[in-house]
Scaffold this motif. Structure first.
Motif, PDB file in Angstrom:
ATOM      1  N   TYR A 164      38.475  52.804  81.808  1.00  0.00           N
ATOM      2  CA  TYR A 164      37.838  51.491  81.906  1.00  0.00           C
ATOM      3  C   TYR A 164      37.111  51.100  80.611  1.00  0.00           C
ATOM      4  N   SER A 165      36.841  52.074  79.757  1.00  0.00           N
ATOM      5  CA  SER A 165      35.959  51.848  78.611  1.00  0.00           C
ATOM      6  C   SER A 165      36.665  51.943  77.269  1.00  0.00           C
ATOM      7  N   HIS A 166      37.987  51.937  77.276  1.00  0.00           N
ATOM      8  CA  HIS A 166      38.710  51.903  76.004  1.00  0.00           C
ATOM      9  C   HIS A 166      38.381  50.578  75.306  1.00  0.00           C
ATOM     10  N   PRO A 167      38.144  50.608  73.993  1.00  0.00           N
ATOM     11  CA  PRO A 167      37.735  49.363  73.316  1.00  0.00           C
ATOM     12  C   PRO A 167      38.718  48.207  73.468  1.00  0.00           C
ATOM     13  N   MET A 168      39.996  48.490  73.613  1.00  0.00           N
ATOM     14  CA  MET A 168      40.945  47.388  73.752  1.00  0.00           C
ATOM     15  C   MET A 168      40.736  46.617  75.045  1.00  0.00           C
ATOM     16  N   GLU A 169      40.064  47.220  76.022  1.00  0.00           N
ATOM     17  CA  GLU A 169      39.776  46.515  77.265  1.00  0.00           C
ATOM     18  C   GLU A 169      38.732  45.413  77.074  1.00  0.00           C
ATOM     19  N   PHE A 170      38.056  45.413  75.903  1.00  0.00           N
ATOM     20  CA  PHE A 170      37.005  44.420  75.654  1.00  0.00           C
ATOM     21  C   PHE A 170      37.488  43.231  74.833  1.00  0.00           C
ATOM     22  N   GLU A 171      38.718  43.288  74.317  1.00  0.00           N
ATOM     23  CA  GLU A 171      39.143  42.224  73.406  1.00  0.00           C
ATOM     24  C   GLU A 171      39.220  40.871  74.099  1.00  0.00           C
ATOM     25  N   GLU A 172      39.750  40.840  75.292  1.00  0.00           N
ATOM     26  CA  GLU A 172      39.889  39.563  75.985  1.00  0.00           C
ATOM     27  C   GLU A 172      38.528  38.916  76.225  1.00  0.00           C
ATOM     28  N   LEU A 173      37.529  39.740  76.557  1.00  0.00           N
ATOM     29  CA  LEU A 173      36.172  39.221  76.747  1.00  0.00           C
ATOM     30  C   LEU A 173      35.619  38.657  75.442  1.00  0.00           C
ATOM     31  N   ALA A 174      35.778  39.399  74.353  1.00  0.00           N
ATOM     32  CA  ALA A 174      35.283  38.930  73.055  1.00  0.00           C
ATOM     33  C   ALA A 174      35.988  37.648  72.627  1.00  0.00           C
ATOM     34  N   TYR A 175      37.277  37.567  72.919  1.00  0.00           N
ATOM     35  CA  TYR A 175      38.064  36.389  72.538  1.00  0.00           C
ATOM     36  C   TYR A 175      37.665  35.165  73.362  1.00  0.00           C
ATOM     37  N   ASN A 176      37.517  35.350  74.671  1.00  0.00           N
ATOM     38  CA  ASN A 176      37.225  34.217  75.559  1.00  0.00           C
ATOM     39  C   ASN A 176      35.779  33.759  75.498  1.00  0.00           C
ATOM     40  N   HIS A 177      34.883  34.621  75.013  1.00  0.00           N
ATOM     41  CA  HIS A 177      33.449  34.295  74.975  1.00  0.00           C
ATOM     42  C   HIS A 177      32.887  34.577  73.586  1.00  0.00           C
ATOM     43  N   PRO A 178      33.247  33.765  72.599  1.00  0.00           N
ATOM     44  CA  PRO A 178      32.806  34.024  71.222  1.00  0.00           C
ATOM     45  C   PRO A 178      31.299  33.910  71.021  1.00  0.00           C
ATOM     46  N   ASN A 179      30.595  33.275  71.958  1.00  0.00           N
ATOM     47  CA  ASN A 179      29.137  33.153  71.840  1.00  0.00           C
ATOM     48  C   ASN A 179      28.386  34.248  72.589  1.00  0.00           C
ATOM     49  N   LEU A 180      29.128  35.143  73.219  1.00  0.00           N
ATOM     50  CA  LEU A 180      28.515  36.238  73.956  1.00  0.00           C
ATOM     51  C   LEU A 180      28.467  37.468  73.058  1.00  0.00           C
ATOM     52  N   ARG A 181      27.269  37.932  72.724  1.00  0.00           N
ATOM     53  CA  ARG A 181      27.128  39.121  71.886  1.00  0.00           C
ATOM     54  C   ARG A 181      27.322  40.367  72.764  1.00  0.00           C
ATOM     55  N   ILE A 182      28.274  41.209  72.367  1.00  0.00           N
ATOM     56  CA  ILE A 182      28.534  42.424  73.131  1.00  0.00           C
ATOM     57  C   ILE A 182      28.469  43.626  72.195  1.00  0.00           C
ATOM     58  N   CYS A 183      27.969  44.717  72.707  1.00  0.00           N
ATOM     59  CA  CYS A 183      27.886  45.951  71.938  1.00  0.00           C
ATOM     60  C   CYS A 183      28.713  47.024  72.621  1.00  0.00           C
ATOM     61  N   LEU A 184      29.588  47.661  71.863  1.00  0.00           N
ATOM     62  CA  LEU A 184      30.356  48.804  72.331  1.00  0.00           C
ATOM     63  C   LEU A 184      29.566  50.057  71.965  1.00  0.00           C
ATOM     64  N   ALA A 185      28.889  50.618  72.944  1.00  0.00           N
ATOM     65  CA  ALA A 185      28.026  51.763  72.678  1.00  0.00           C
ATOM     66  C   ALA A 185      28.845  52.963  72.210  1.00  0.00           C
ATOM     67  N   HIS A 186      28.175  53.858  71.491  1.00  0.00           N
ATOM     68  CA  HIS A 186      28.758  55.140  71.069  1.00  0.00           C
ATOM     69  C   HIS A 186      29.908  54.968  70.085  1.00  0.00           C
ATOM     70  N   MET A 187      29.974  53.823  69.410  1.00  0.00           N
ATOM     71  CA  MET A 187      31.096  53.513  68.518  1.00  0.00           C
ATOM     72  C   MET A 187      32.425  53.626  69.255  1.00  0.00           C
ATOM     73  N   ALA A 188      32.365  53.565  70.608  1.00  0.00           N
ATOM     74  CA  ALA A 188      33.557  53.691  71.459  1.00  0.00           C
ATOM     75  C   ALA A 188      34.326  54.979  71.169  1.00  0.00           C
ATOM     76  N   TRP A 189      33.624  56.018  70.739  1.00  0.00           N
ATOM     77  CA  TRP A 189      34.276  57.285  70.404  1.00  0.00           C
ATOM     78  C   TRP A 189      35.055  57.815  71.600  1.00  0.00           C
ATOM     79  N   PRO A 190      36.269  58.336  71.405  1.00  0.00           N
ATOM     80  CA  PRO A 190      36.915  58.673  70.125  1.00  0.00           C
ATOM     81  C   PRO A 190      37.720  57.548  69.498  1.00  0.00           C
TER      82      PRO A 190
END
Length: 290
Positions: A164-190
């Motif tokens: 559920y937490s792979h960084p690619m799962e967040f792209e659609e959210l970042a794209y659809n909500h450019p004014n929403l600041r989001i932080c991917l904790a832990h540098m999304a390691w690995p």
């Protein structure tokens, strides 16, 4: 004016103000896997902060109502802790997105409790960030201009799934909500390179340094921030989007901060990471690229 040092990623899990009963303390330990830990007063956290030169900590609770029947700190508890120590703590809210009253809870957290952002953990709360049913949550965050801190990448906590937490799962959210600041904790390691790709592509995406390390914080940062990616990515392209975070109490703030300070970065980049970028992420300052 000196930029404050802000730990963007700390937890009130084991504060006595959260662990008000033996049952709650047992729940926290079971949920987090901190089996050798015990509760302590919030004030004790200042000892480490002062020794480490940290001015403020962002407290991140977690609402697990529908998945596990409890919470790792409620919004009301975080509000009370923040109000007791407003010069040291910045409180975030959390909401289980599958609660029937999720929107009401979040409106109350932002409108009445005046909490400063939202913490979510897709792997533990079992949702994908692109799930359309969460759209009202993002709209409330935008309405109040509040950022969202996501657990991203692998989690060592019990009852979590990393898919559920792979960084690619967040792209659609970042794209659809450019004014929403989001932080991917832990540098999304690995998946650090994927996180960097998102930051390069979307200016509203941040990442924090609360990386779980195998060996030592210094050696792990050297691996992640100089070998997995070149240090120039941090010092040039992403210097406005990386936030200092420790994941306290799982990791020691003292070791994390010292390790970051030893990295071969420009002083101006270190100042941004240690606090300047957090002011922008929290909505307290406007972003300006130098």
């Amino acid at each position: 004016m000196k930029t404050p040092v802000i730990d963007i990623h700390a937890h009130p899990w084991l504060f006595e103000e959260v662990c008000t009963t033996e049952e709650q303390e047992a729940f926290v330990i079971d949920m987090t896997g901190l089996y050798k830990s015990g509760s302590f007063p919030a004030e004790e956290h200042f000892i480490q902060m002062d020794y480490n030169g940290v001015d403020k900590c962002v407290l991140l609770p977690l609402d697990l109502t529908t998945t596990h029947g409890g919470s790792l700190g409620t919004n009301e508890q975080v509000h009370a802790i923040q109000n007791a120590y407003p010069d040291r703590f910045i409180g975030f809210a959390s909401v289980d997105p599958f609660r029937d009253d999720a929107c009401d809870v979040l409106e109350h957290a932002f409108g009445t409790l005046k909490l400063s952002g939202l913490k979510l953990h897709p792997g533990k709360q079992r949702f994908y960030p692109s799930d359309e049913t969460l759209e009202p949550i993002w709209q409330i965050c935008e309405k109040y201009n509040k950022p969202v801190m996501f657990h991203a990448g692998m989690s060592v906590e019990p009852y979590t799934l990393s898919k559920y937490s792979h960084p690619m799962e967040f792209e659609e959210l970042a794209y659809n909500h450019p004014n929403l600041r989001i932080c991917l904790a832990h540098m999304a390691w690995p998946w650090v390179k994927e996180a960097c790709m998102l930051m390069l592509k979307y200016g509203n995406v941040f990442a924090d340094t609360a990386c779980l390390y195998f060996d030592s914080a210094r050696e792990f940062y050297d691996q992640v921030l100089t070998k997995d990616i070149p240090i120039t990515w941090v010092d040039r392209g992403l210097r406005h989007q990386i936030l200092f975070g420790t994941n306290d109490p799982r990791l020691e703030s003292i070791r994390m901060k010292k390790a970051l300070e030893e990295l071969p970065l420009r002083p101006s980049t270190k100042e941004l990471i240690m606090g300047g970028n957090a002011l922008v992420f929290l909505g307290l300052e406007e972003y300006t690229r130098d």
